[in-house]
Design an enzyme around this catalytic site. Structure first.
Site, PDB file in Angstrom:
ATOM      1  N   PHE A   1       1.964   9.122   7.859  1.00 20.98           N
ATOM      2  CA  PHE A   1       0.857   8.175   7.724  1.00 20.98           C
ATOM      3  C   PHE A   1       1.342   6.891   7.036  1.00 20.98           C
ATOM      4  O   PHE A   1       2.518   6.699   6.795  1.00 20.98           O
ATOM      5  CB  PHE A   1      -0.285   8.833   6.951  1.00 20.98           C
ATOM      6  CG  PHE A   1      -1.238   9.622   7.816  1.00 20.98           C
ATOM      7  CD1 PHE A   1      -0.845  10.144   9.039  1.00 20.98           C
ATOM      8  CD2 PHE A   1      -2.541   9.862   7.403  1.00 20.98           C
ATOM      9  CE1 PHE A   1      -1.719  10.869   9.833  1.00 20.98           C
ATOM     10  CE2 PHE A   1      -3.429  10.578   8.189  1.00 20.98           C
ATOM     11  CZ  PHE A   1      -3.016  11.094   9.405  1.00 20.98           C
ATOM     12  N   SER A   2       0.413   6.031   6.685  1.00 23.72           N
ATOM     13  CA  SER A   2       0.740   4.674   6.266  1.00 23.72           C
ATOM     14  C   SER A   2       1.455   4.601   4.927  1.00 23.72           C
ATOM     15  O   SER A   2       1.386   5.513   4.104  1.00 23.72           O
ATOM     16  CB  SER A   2      -0.531   3.832   6.216  1.00 23.72           C
ATOM     17  OG  SER A   2      -1.044   3.623   7.506  1.00 23.72           O
TER      18      SER A   2
ATOM     19  N   ARG B   1      -3.490   8.814  -0.136  1.00 25.07           N
ATOM     20  CA  ARG B   1      -2.583   8.308   0.898  1.00 25.07           C
ATOM     21  C   ARG B   1      -2.350   6.797   0.756  1.00 25.07           C
ATOM     22  O   ARG B   1      -2.932   6.134  -0.075  1.00 25.07           O
ATOM     23  CB  ARG B   1      -3.144   8.599   2.299  1.00 25.07           C
ATOM     24  CG  ARG B   1      -4.526   8.005   2.587  1.00 25.07           C
ATOM     25  CD  ARG B   1      -5.037   8.514   3.936  1.00 25.07           C
ATOM     26  NE  ARG B   1      -6.374   8.034   4.253  1.00 25.07           N
ATOM     27  CZ  ARG B   1      -7.490   8.653   3.874  1.00 25.07           C
ATOM     28  NH1 ARG B   1      -7.430   9.773   3.152  1.00 25.07           N
ATOM     29  NH2 ARG B   1      -8.669   8.162   4.220  1.00 25.07           N
ATOM     30  N   ASP B   2      -1.477   6.283   1.618  1.00 28.29           N
ATOM     31  CA  ASP B   2      -1.217   4.851   1.818  1.00 28.29           C
ATOM     32  C   ASP B   2      -0.554   4.193   0.603  1.00 28.29           C
ATOM     33  O   ASP B   2      -1.080   3.222   0.038  1.00 28.29           O
ATOM     34  CB  ASP B   2      -2.503   4.099   2.169  1.00 28.29           C
ATOM     35  CG  ASP B   2      -3.311   4.746   3.265  1.00 28.29           C
ATOM     36  OD1 ASP B   2      -2.714   5.431   4.107  1.00 28.29           O
ATOM     37  OD2 ASP B   2      -4.544   4.572   3.296  1.00 28.29           O
TER      38      ASP B   2
ATOM     39  N   TRP C   1      -4.991   7.919  19.540  1.00 25.10           N
ATOM     40  CA  TRP C   1      -4.472   8.219  18.205  1.00 25.10           C
ATOM     41  C   TRP C   1      -3.932   9.643  18.145  1.00 25.10           C
ATOM     42  O   TRP C   1      -4.507  10.571  18.694  1.00 25.10           O
ATOM     43  CB  TRP C   1      -5.587   8.052  17.176  1.00 25.10           C
ATOM     44  CG  TRP C   1      -5.125   8.206  15.755  1.00 25.10           C
ATOM     45  CD1 TRP C   1      -4.700   7.235  14.912  1.00 25.10           C
ATOM     46  CD2 TRP C   1      -5.041   9.441  15.029  1.00 25.10           C
ATOM     47  NE1 TRP C   1      -4.342   7.773  13.690  1.00 25.10           N
ATOM     48  CE2 TRP C   1      -4.543   9.130  13.737  1.00 25.10           C
ATOM     49  CE3 TRP C   1      -5.326  10.767  15.322  1.00 25.10           C
ATOM     50  CZ2 TRP C   1      -4.342  10.089  12.754  1.00 25.10           C
ATOM     51  CZ3 TRP C   1      -5.109  11.736  14.353  1.00 25.10           C
ATOM     52  CH2 TRP C   1      -4.634  11.393  13.083  1.00 25.10           C
TER      53      TRP C   1
ATOM     54  N   ASN D   1      -1.680   1.637  15.287  1.00 22.96           N
ATOM     55  CA  ASN D   1      -2.701   1.209  14.324  1.00 22.96           C
ATOM     56  C   ASN D   1      -2.039   0.620  13.081  1.00 22.96           C
ATOM     57  O   ASN D   1      -1.209  -0.287  13.235  1.00 22.96           O
ATOM     58  CB  ASN D   1      -3.753   2.282  14.025  1.00 22.96           C
ATOM     59  CG  ASN D   1      -3.269   3.589  13.496  1.00 22.96           C
ATOM     60  OD1 ASN D   1      -2.714   4.417  14.222  1.00 22.96           O
ATOM     61  ND2 ASN D   1      -3.498   3.832  12.217  1.00 22.96           N
ATOM     62  N   ASP D   2      -2.361   1.024  11.879  1.00 28.04           N
ATOM     63  CA  ASP D   2      -2.021   0.295  10.654  1.00 28.04           C
ATOM     64  C   ASP D   2      -0.614  -0.297  10.629  1.00 28.04           C
ATOM     65  O   ASP D   2       0.363   0.394  10.946  1.00 28.04           O
ATOM     66  CB  ASP D   2      -2.109   1.227   9.449  1.00 28.04           C
ATOM     67  CG  ASP D   2      -3.470   1.853   9.261  1.00 28.04           C
ATOM     68  OD1 ASP D   2      -4.364   1.617  10.072  1.00 28.04           O
ATOM     69  OD2 ASP D   2      -3.626   2.597   8.281  1.00 28.04           O
TER      70      ASP D   2
ATOM     71  N   GLN E   1       1.898   2.425  12.506  1.00 27.94           N
ATOM     72  CA  GLN E   1       1.465   3.735  12.955  1.00 27.94           C
ATOM     73  C   GLN E   1       1.521   3.768  14.483  1.00 27.94           C
ATOM     74  O   GLN E   1       0.957   2.906  15.155  1.00 27.94           O
ATOM     75  CB  GLN E   1       0.040   4.001  12.479  1.00 27.94           C
ATOM     76  CG  GLN E   1      -0.094   4.174  10.971  1.00 27.94           C
ATOM     77  CD  GLN E   1       0.422   5.514  10.515  1.00 27.94           C
ATOM     78  OE1 GLN E   1      -0.247   6.535  10.637  1.00 27.94           O
ATOM     79  NE2 GLN E   1       1.635   5.534   9.987  1.00 27.94           N
TER      80      GLN E   1
END
Length: 530
Positions: free
Chosen positions: A167-168, A232-233, A135, A110-111, A127
């Site tokens: 995570f991202s 996040r991110d 996922w 994903n991302d 990801q």
């Protein structure tokens, strides 16, 4: 018995699995303990004749009890009939594998993360689930490219640890070694900032001094503790006027935060601001307006393809658009990010996104990235707007190009192209038609003149064509279609599962007549070698 090329695939509980042909082990896979049953495949296309045997050592009771036997095994060859079995005999050339959009070699993606350029290479972290096509188990996958189209996947860059799954986030080249990570290495640190998705979520860093081939985690992670919700991110940039690093971070709800640091390790909160209706995966960058370096604006971007324009002085972002603006209106584009550290002589701001939600039946991989796009700010009657256009490198894949002659369009569809990998430019006049209709491999693209709306199966966008008519660019891969209107003012991106036999593109009109003014159809080759 085997005949080339062939792939064996099975769904089994967590276990050690190997495949032997004529008694010789040629592949081995270890499934994670405590996980869900998943599909994996073994490519045995180079083995002619012989008998293949799958061997299982079950370490966790499976869906059929303690036997450890696979739930199902499928054998697919290139001459398999259309139906439940699809061709997975050659990696990167499977039936539903995109041919010039990035996909992981196998398993879930994903991302896009950590987009950075260094020493002639574009790095794409992403990801990735190392253990399955759904996922989970978030880890940073890693691929490199010299042209954003031909990718080479490397080993996983950052794996889960005691702080959580990975995570991202983003990546930068710390050219001045503000972090102190270089320690005499021949290359400046490539520093990745990511979310440690534990309980609670925090922000951490990992770094590489060998051009991104191996990474070490900072021993004092996390570098930014929990603030609120699922913060996040982190997106980090270098702000030259104030000589410090700036982080944009999603906080909670529709709130985002800006932070500063002199060394990527110690962070100070600067500002909290809201992006109404938006969340996740921020991006922050500066662009000239109309290619005039004297006049620039800052773009604050969120995961849902919406953005605000404003100014940024190193302390705070001040919006000067009264509402969130939008670029892509499709159901499948999400979490877009731009590359950092592209050389000044190139000067482009290049973006890529996850095309979420696509379906890839029977494939060893799941999900794909969008086509990379160059971003620009242009003045329009509505004000300054962000434009997205496919990168110029796409022309390197052109095998054949043909022009389209002017033609009247009516209720009888006109075949204008045929193929599964296409890059098409079309110029259309609506004339008296209620609707102008294109059908691309069964996917209907419609411009409704009365509603001033462009729509595809992926979504709909408001569009009033200026004088000069409707201009569309359609980028078609095996399982995706990205439609760019008016030179990239807006786009609609979506994924679909095609009928392999239907490769026709038609144009027509309903409720009147329209005109195909002209255009070009480019047939593309696969970006995957072998």
């Amino acid at each position: 018995s085997l005949r080339p090329p062939v792939t064996l695939a099975g769904q089994w509980p967590p276990s050690r699995v190997s495949i032997r042909i004529d008694g010789k082990e040629i592949h081995r896979r270890v499934m994670p303990e405590g996980g869900e049953a998943r599909w994996v495949s073994f490519d045995v296309g180079d083995r002619i004749g012989g008998t293949a045997t799958l061997h299982f050592l079950c370490t966790t009771p499976g869906p059929l009890g303690d036997s450890g036997l696979p739930r199902a095994v499928a054998i697919a060859t290139t001459d398999s009939p259309r139906g439940d079995l699809v061709d997975v005999s050659r990696t990167y050339h499977e039936t539903y594998r995109p041919q010039f959009h990035f996909t992981a070699k196998e398993n879930w993606l994903n991302d896009p993360n950590g987009l950075v350029h260094y020493d002639g290479e574009y790095h794409l972290f992403f990801q990735h689930n190392p253990f399955g096509t759904e996922w989970g188990n978030m880890t940073w996958g890693h691929a490199v490219s010299h042209d954003l189209l031909h990718w080479r996947q490397l080993d996983h860059a950052i794996r889960p640890d005691e702080l959580g799954t990975i995570f991202s986030g983003s990546a930068v080249i710390d050219a001045d070694d503000t972090s102190g990570f270089r320690e005499g290495a021949p290359h400046p640190p490539m520093v990745c900032l990511y979310t440690s998705a534990g309980d609670p979520f925090t922000q951490s860093i990992a770094y590489s001094t060998d051009r991104g081939r191996s990474f070490s985690k900072y021993e004092h992670n996390p570098v930014l503790g929990h603030i609120v919700g699922g913060n996040r991110d982190p997106k980090v940039i270098w702000h030259a006027p104030t000589e410090r690093w700036i982080m944009a971070l999603y906080l909670d709800g529709h709130d985002f935060g800006l932070f500063s640091s002199p060394d990527l390790k110690d962070w100070t909160h600067l500002q909290t601001l809201a992006l109404p209706g938006s969340s996740e995966c921020p991006d922050l960058f500066e662009l000239p307006v109309d290619d005039a370096p004297a006049g620039t604006r800052w773009v604050l971007w969120a995961a849902d393809n919406r953005y605000m324009l404003g100014s940024f002085d190193g302390e705070s972002f001040t919006p000067d658009t009264g509402e969130m603006l939008q670029t892509d209106y499709g159901a499948n584009l999400y979490a877009a990010q731009t590359w950092s550290d592209i050389p000044p002589e190139d000067g482009r701001r290049i973006q890529i996104a996850w095309m979420r939600g696509g379906q890839y039946p029977g494939m060893p991989f799941n999900q794909q990235m969008s086509i990379p796009c160059e971003l620009s700010l242009r003045t329009t009657p509505m004000g300054t707007r962000l434009y997205r256009e496919p990168i110029g490198e796409l022309s390197s894949l052109v095998e054949d190009a043909s022009g389209l002659r002017p033609a009247s369009l009516g209720s009888e569809p006109l075949v204008i192209a045929e193929g599964e990998l296409l890059d098409m430019d079309l110029r259309l006049d609506v004339d008296t038609a209620d609707r102008v209709v294109l059908v691309v491999r069964g996917q209907r693209i419609e411009y409704d003149a009365a509603a001033a709306t462009l729509s595809t199966p992926g979504g709909a966008a408001p569009l009033v064509p200026p004088r000069g008519g409707l201009r569309l660019r359609i980028v078609l891969d095996r399982t995706s279609m990205e439609v760019f209107a008016q030179e990239g003012l807006l786009s609609i991106s979506h994924c679909f599962v095609p009928d392999p036999a239907d490769k026709i593109v038609t144009a027509g009109a309903e409720g009147g007549t329209a005109t195909l003014v002209g255009g070009k159809v480019r047939q593309l080759r696969s970006a995957w070698s072998g």
